[in-house]
Scaffold this motif. Structure first.
Motif, PDB file in Angstrom:
ATOM      1  N   SER A  64      33.428 -11.771  -4.230  1.00  0.00           N
ATOM      2  CA  SER A  64      33.083 -10.948  -3.069  1.00  0.00           C
ATOM      3  C   SER A  64      32.032  -9.885  -3.394  1.00  0.00           C
ATOM      4  CB  SER A  64      34.344 -10.295  -2.496  1.00  0.00           C
ATOM      5  OG  SER A  64      35.065  -9.679  -3.525  1.00  0.00           O
ATOM      6  N   ALA A  65      31.709  -9.716  -4.684  1.00  0.00           N
ATOM      7  CA  ALA A  65      30.765  -8.651  -5.059  1.00  0.00           C
ATOM      8  C   ALA A  65      29.418  -8.756  -4.316  1.00  0.00           C
ATOM      9  CB  ALA A  65      30.549  -8.652  -6.569  1.00  0.00           C
ATOM     10  N   PRO A  66      28.802  -9.945  -4.260  1.00  0.00           N
ATOM     11  CA  PRO A  66      27.518  -9.998  -3.543  1.00  0.00           C
ATOM     12  C   PRO A  66      27.633  -9.593  -2.071  1.00  0.00           C
ATOM     13  CG  PRO A  66      27.771 -11.935  -4.906  1.00  0.00           C
ATOM     14  CD  PRO A  66      29.095 -11.220  -4.930  1.00  0.00           C
ATOM     15  N   PHE A  67      28.763  -9.981  -1.439  1.00  0.00           N
ATOM     16  CA  PHE A  67      28.953  -9.588  -0.037  1.00  0.00           C
ATOM     17  C   PHE A  67      29.110  -8.078   0.086  1.00  0.00           C
ATOM     18  CE2 PHE A  67      30.906 -13.971   0.374  1.00  0.00           C
ATOM     19  CZ  PHE A  67      29.772 -14.518   0.964  1.00  0.00           C
ATOM     20  N   LEU A  68      29.900  -7.503  -0.834  1.00  0.00           N
ATOM     21  CA  LEU A  68      30.098  -6.055  -0.797  1.00  0.00           C
ATOM     22  C   LEU A  68      28.767  -5.331  -1.012  1.00  0.00           C
ATOM     23  CD1 LEU A  68      33.397  -5.758  -2.891  1.00  0.00           C
ATOM     24  CD2 LEU A  68      33.125  -5.495  -0.422  1.00  0.00           C
ATOM     25  N   TRP A  69      28.022  -5.825  -1.988  1.00  0.00           N
ATOM     26  CA  TRP A  69      26.719  -5.220  -2.294  1.00  0.00           C
ATOM     27  C   TRP A  69      25.792  -5.290  -1.083  1.00  0.00           C
ATOM     28  CZ3 TRP A  69      25.288  -1.898  -5.632  1.00  0.00           C
ATOM     29  CH2 TRP A  69      23.954  -1.740  -5.984  1.00  0.00           C
ATOM     30  N   MET A  70      25.802  -6.432  -0.413  1.00  0.00           N
ATOM     31  CA  MET A  70      24.996  -6.604   0.794  1.00  0.00           C
ATOM     32  C   MET A  70      25.438  -5.618   1.876  1.00  0.00           C
ATOM     33  SD  MET A  70      24.998  -9.945   3.275  1.00  0.00           S
ATOM     34  CE  MET A  70      26.687  -9.659   3.788  1.00  0.00           C
ATOM     35  N   GLY A  71      26.756  -5.573   2.113  1.00  0.00           N
ATOM     36  CA  GLY A  71      27.291  -4.711   3.162  1.00  0.00           C
ATOM     37  C   GLY A  71      26.989  -3.244   2.904  1.00  0.00           C
ATOM     38  N   LEU A  72      27.113  -2.843   1.640  1.00  0.00           N
ATOM     39  CA  LEU A  72      26.865  -1.442   1.311  1.00  0.00           C
ATOM     40  C   LEU A  72      25.371  -1.120   1.364  1.00  0.00           C
ATOM     41  CD1 LEU A  72      29.325  -1.028  -1.706  1.00  0.00           C
ATOM     42  CD2 LEU A  72      29.582  -0.039   0.575  1.00  0.00           C
ATOM     43  N   SER A  73      24.557  -2.029   0.816  1.00  0.00           N
ATOM     44  CA  SER A  73      23.120  -1.752   0.722  1.00  0.00           C
ATOM     45  C   SER A  73      22.462  -1.689   2.094  1.00  0.00           C
ATOM     46  CB  SER A  73      22.433  -2.816  -0.131  1.00  0.00           C
ATOM     47  OG  SER A  73      22.977  -2.829  -1.419  1.00  0.00           O
ATOM     48  N   ALA A  74      22.977  -2.464   3.029  1.00  0.00           N
ATOM     49  CA  ALA A  74      22.376  -2.482   4.358  1.00  0.00           C
ATOM     50  C   ALA A  74      22.419  -1.085   4.993  1.00  0.00           C
ATOM     51  CB  ALA A  74      23.081  -3.498   5.249  1.00  0.00           C
ATOM     52  N   PHE A  75      23.366  -0.261   4.545  1.00  0.00           N
ATOM     53  CA  PHE A  75      23.526   1.068   5.163  1.00  0.00           C
ATOM     54  C   PHE A  75      23.023   2.206   4.273  1.00  0.00           C
ATOM     55  CE2 PHE A  75      26.716  -1.724   7.036  1.00  0.00           C
ATOM     56  CZ  PHE A  75      26.461  -1.542   8.388  1.00  0.00           C
ATOM     57  N   LYS A  76      22.303   1.844   3.204  1.00  0.00           N
ATOM     58  CA  LYS A  76      21.783   2.884   2.315  1.00  0.00           C
ATOM     59  C   LYS A  76      20.438   3.403   2.808  1.00  0.00           C
ATOM     60  CE  LYS A  76      23.948   1.134  -1.890  1.00  0.00           C
ATOM     61  NZ  LYS A  76      23.699   0.228  -3.012  1.00  0.00           N
ATOM     62  N   THR A  77      20.119   4.629   2.415  1.00  0.00           N
ATOM     63  CA  THR A  77      18.791   5.160   2.723  1.00  0.00           C
ATOM     64  C   THR A  77      17.802   4.592   1.711  1.00  0.00           C
ATOM     65  OG1 THR A  77      19.133   7.039   1.280  1.00  0.00           O
ATOM     66  CG2 THR A  77      19.728   7.340   3.590  1.00  0.00           C
ATOM     67  N   GLN A  78      16.521   4.728   2.049  1.00  0.00           N
ATOM     68  CA  GLN A  78      15.477   4.174   1.202  1.00  0.00           C
ATOM     69  C   GLN A  78      15.584   4.701  -0.227  1.00  0.00           C
ATOM     70  OE1 GLN A  78      13.617   1.655   2.246  1.00  0.00           O
ATOM     71  NE2 GLN A  78      13.125   1.584   0.068  1.00  0.00           N
TER      72      GLN A  78
ATOM     73  N   LEU B 166      22.671  -4.842  -8.364  1.00  0.00           N
ATOM     74  CA  LEU B 166      24.077  -4.685  -8.742  1.00  0.00           C
ATOM     75  C   LEU B 166      24.287  -4.882 -10.240  1.00  0.00           C
ATOM     76  CD1 LEU B 166      27.192  -4.657  -8.001  1.00  0.00           C
ATOM     77  CD2 LEU B 166      26.968  -7.077  -7.583  1.00  0.00           C
ATOM     78  N   ILE B 167      23.702  -5.943 -10.787  1.00  0.00           N
ATOM     79  CA  ILE B 167      23.874  -6.221 -12.215  1.00  0.00           C
ATOM     80  C   ILE B 167      23.251  -5.111 -13.054  1.00  0.00           C
ATOM     81  CG2 ILE B 167      23.494  -7.915 -14.035  1.00  0.00           C
ATOM     82  CD1 ILE B 167      25.054  -9.234 -11.942  1.00  0.00           C
ATOM     83  N   ALA B 168      22.064  -4.647 -12.611  1.00  0.00           N
ATOM     84  CA  ALA B 168      21.413  -3.548 -13.322  1.00  0.00           C
ATOM     85  C   ALA B 168      22.342  -2.338 -13.370  1.00  0.00           C
ATOM     86  CB  ALA B 168      20.096  -3.190 -12.644  1.00  0.00           C
ATOM     87  N   GLY B 169      23.052  -2.095 -12.274  1.00  0.00           N
ATOM     88  CA  GLY B 169      23.995  -0.980 -12.219  1.00  0.00           C
ATOM     89  C   GLY B 169      25.107  -1.143 -13.230  1.00  0.00           C
ATOM     90  N   LEU B 170      25.662  -2.373 -13.291  1.00  0.00           N
ATOM     91  CA  LEU B 170      26.746  -2.634 -14.249  1.00  0.00           C
ATOM     92  C   LEU B 170      26.243  -2.442 -15.677  1.00  0.00           C
ATOM     93  CD1 LEU B 170      28.434  -5.806 -12.699  1.00  0.00           C
ATOM     94  CD2 LEU B 170      29.316  -3.467 -12.761  1.00  0.00           C
ATOM     95  N   PHE B 171      25.025  -2.930 -15.943  1.00  0.00           N
ATOM     96  CA  PHE B 171      24.451  -2.778 -17.282  1.00  0.00           C
ATOM     97  C   PHE B 171      24.284  -1.304 -17.629  1.00  0.00           C
ATOM     98  CE2 PHE B 171      22.696  -6.759 -19.285  1.00  0.00           C
ATOM     99  CZ  PHE B 171      23.434  -7.628 -18.516  1.00  0.00           C
TER     100      PHE B 171
END
Lengths: 317, 323
Positions: A64-78, B166-171
């Motif tokens: 689920s990590a890629p999905f979580l990363w996608m979900g979180l990143s979509a709402f991040k500022t530049q 993400l991987i860069a963050g973990l590293f």
């Protein structure tokens, strides 16, 4: 394998409710568990069970990590998006990425294109695959085995093998950049025929014979008797076909030049791989991916039983 | 056989054998001709679509592969010149094609065992180890299968980004610097494989769960009573009885991986230095970017022959081992 033992084996998967009473000599999964508990190695079993949970949870986290990363990143500022080392959770949730993406891409248009194509493909598959599935399962016609062989053959041919002439054919028919061009090659799939045939074979012949003796036409029998009986199969086929079309990429990429006819994946890929995309940030791409993937995930989670059933049925042969 | 279709089984009582289609019920004789006509009428829509949009293109690809079919022939197909086996001969002197063949082979040889192995382990763990939250785990592992591959590839591109991914963050959490996965000739393909395994493990897992459910519990019960260890039970009972499923899963995963296209198209565009150029991507480029359609058709058929060959080989190998 007999039908009864099959049922006993399948039952525990469906719920945690007690399985069907063990009428035949063997025990069920639960029996075995109880026996194991009574033996001295019960403690050892507990430890290994805990280990299994830990392993599976770790696996699930990776999945689920890629999905979580996608979900979180979509709402991040530049600034948070380009921070190095990366920021895990946005401190300030923003819809800016979505707004910018909608400025750049006409997402509602692509969304509608995807929906129209997927609905047309799904409806035509339901009708045509069921018809042939019925003929193969219940009608005794000369050449039936040859037609079935054709269906099995079609299951095995890779899609790459027809792309080039299909493009030429569609150009000749002037169907490039049209819904017809996107739908027709997928209007009746061999997988659907196979699935429907598998399900329809389990309908008792006596039922159809009775209707025939009452003077019902084959069409009536198919439409009014068989189709209502295979609703679960129709549901499975709908989901698979709809998602297959929603996720399809190669053919829509080839069959569309006019951006007005792009489907969602083509629009996103074109945006993502454009070497001189003016300011298309990772945030916008995550927002786009989020908008495409989220509906699919929601539908899948709501209807997940039909998925596993469909896969399992297709794998039975 | 079809244990998962109980719902559709509907009115039939469990255990009742289906009456054979040729059973001598009354009224059969008049219905025979009707069934014949109806059978063909019901088959016609599929067969028409199949002929126009599948059978014809498959044959046309074969014919095109022996011609110099190019851009101008899209409007005038009949003007293409027949050049015999020239395309096929050229292919095997074409370094780019050979590289794409090698890359595809690499993807399959590493990707398939990983996908099958992990899928099998997850299925066994889910089937034997736990009883609660089983659906939850199954949904979690299967979710990547249903998601749009283009969107997911875009996400993975960002996950693997060497500076802000993400991987860069973990590293960086452990004080390392992440390599440029997709920008490195040696790491790009392994990265795509990891993503493909992530995406396809769910399919294999579901197949194996269905297969495991079909193993009669009595058999395991007997092994337990005879004092078989968990490993012995797995080696001696689970794997042999799962062989048909294993075969099916291996074949469909191999076919899928031999056709790999979207991952390199979106994530690397075949680079760096063609290290992720697969046969399908190569074919797409030759056909639709450069309009060398005859040449691309030859590629499609080489890939098809490879797929058929490997599938037949797998069927042989895995069948033989059963005995």
């Amino acid at each position: 394998m007999s039908a009864t033992s099959g049922n006993a084996a399948v039952e525990p998967l469906k719920s945690d409710a007690p399985p069907t009473p063990p009428k035949n000599n063997g025990g069920t999964t639960n029996d075995r568990k109880n026996n194991g508990g009574k033996k001295n190695n019960g403690g050892q079993r507990n430890v290994s069970r805990r280990l299994v949970y830990v392993l599976l949870s770790l696996g699930l986290l990776v999945m689920s990590a890629p999905f979580l990363w996608m979900g979180l990143s979509a709402f991040k500022t530049q600034s948070e998006l380009s921070a190095s080392p990366p920021v895990w959770i946005p401190t300030e949730w923003t819809l800016e990425n979505f707004r910018q993406l909608l400025d750049k891409l006409d997402l509602p248009l692509y969304f509608m294109n995807s929906v129209i194509v997927a609905v047309l493909v799904t409806v035509s598959n339901l009708v045509f695959c069921s018809m042939l599935g019925y003929a193969l399962a219940k009608l005794n016609f000369v050449g039936r085995n040859k037609v079935f062989g054709l269906v099995l053959g079609a299951l095995m041919v890779p899609g790459n093998l027809m792309l080039l002439p299909l493009f030429v054919l569609m150009s000749k028919l002037q169907l490039i950049d049209s819904y017809a061009g996107l739908v027709l090659p997928f209007a009746a799939g061999a997988f659907g025929v196979f699935l429907m045939r598998q399900f329809m074979q389990s309908i008792p012949d006596e039922l159809l014979e009775a209707a025939r003796m009452d003077g019902a036409s084959e069409w009536y029998i198919f439409w009014r008797i068989v189709m209502p009986l295979v609703k679960p199969a129709l549901a499975t086929l709908s989901i698979f076909t709809f998602l297959g079309s929603w996720n399809n990429f190669v053919w829509p990429l080839i069959a569309t030049n006019d951006p007005d006819k792009y489907t969602l994946p083509v629009a996103l890929a074109t945006f993502a791989t454009d070497p001189n995309k003016a300011g298309g940030s990772n945030g916008m791409l995550m927002a786009g991916a989020f908008l495409i993937v989220l509906p699919v995930l929601v539908v899948f989670i709501a209807l997940q039983r039909h998925f596993t059933q469909g896969i399992a049925t297709a794998g039975m042969k | 056989m079809s244990t998962t279709t109980e719902k559709a089984r509907g009115p039939r009582k469990a255990g009742t054998a289906p009456s054979p289609a040729t059973g001598g019920s009354r009224g059969r004789k008049p219905s025979m001709g009707v069934q014949n006509a109806a059978g063909w009428l019901f088959s016609t829509p599929f067969l028409v679509l199949f002929t126009v949009f599948m059978a014809f293109p498959i044959l046309a690809t074969l014919v095109m592969s022996f011609t110099d079919f190019g851009l101008r022939n899209v409007t005038r197909p009949w003007e293409a010149n027949f050049i015999g086996f020239e395309n096929y001969v050229n292919l095997f002197g074409d370094e780019k094609f050979l590289k794409s063949l090698f890359n595809t082979g690499y993807f399959v040889v590493v990707g398939v065992p990983l996908t099958i192995g992990i899928g099998l382990v997850v299925a066994v763990l889910l089937n034997n180890g736990i009883d609660r939250a089983r659906t939850f785990f199954r949904v979690g592992f299967y979710a990547p299968v249903v998601t749009t591959i283009v969107a997911v590839a875009v996400v993975w591109r960002f996950v693997l980004d060497p500076s802000d991914g993400l991987i860069a963050g973990l590293f960086s959490e452990v004080g390392w610097t992440a390599p440029d996965f997709l920008g490195s000739e040696t790491l790009a393909m392994p990265s795509l494989i990891v993503m493909a395994v992530w995406r396809n493990v769910g399919t294999v897992m579901v197949l194996f769960i269905a297969g495991l459910q079909a193993i009669p519990t009595e058999v395991r019960e007997a092994a337990k009573l005879d004092g078989a260890s968990v490993w012995q039970e797995f080696r001696g009972i689970t794997v042999p009885l799962l062989r048909p499923t294993l075969l099916y899963a291996t074949v469909i995963t191999t076919i899928g991986y031999l056709n790999v296209f979207e991952e390199p198209f979106v994530m690397t565009q075949g680079g760096p230095s063609d290290s992720t150029l697969t046969v399908s991507l190569n074919m797409y480029r030759e056909g639709f970017n450069f309009f060398h359609m005859g040449y691309a058709s030859a590629m499609a058929y080489v890939l098809f022959v490879v797929i058929m060959g490997i599938t037949v080989l797998q069927l042989r190998l895995l069948k033989d081992n059963t005995k």
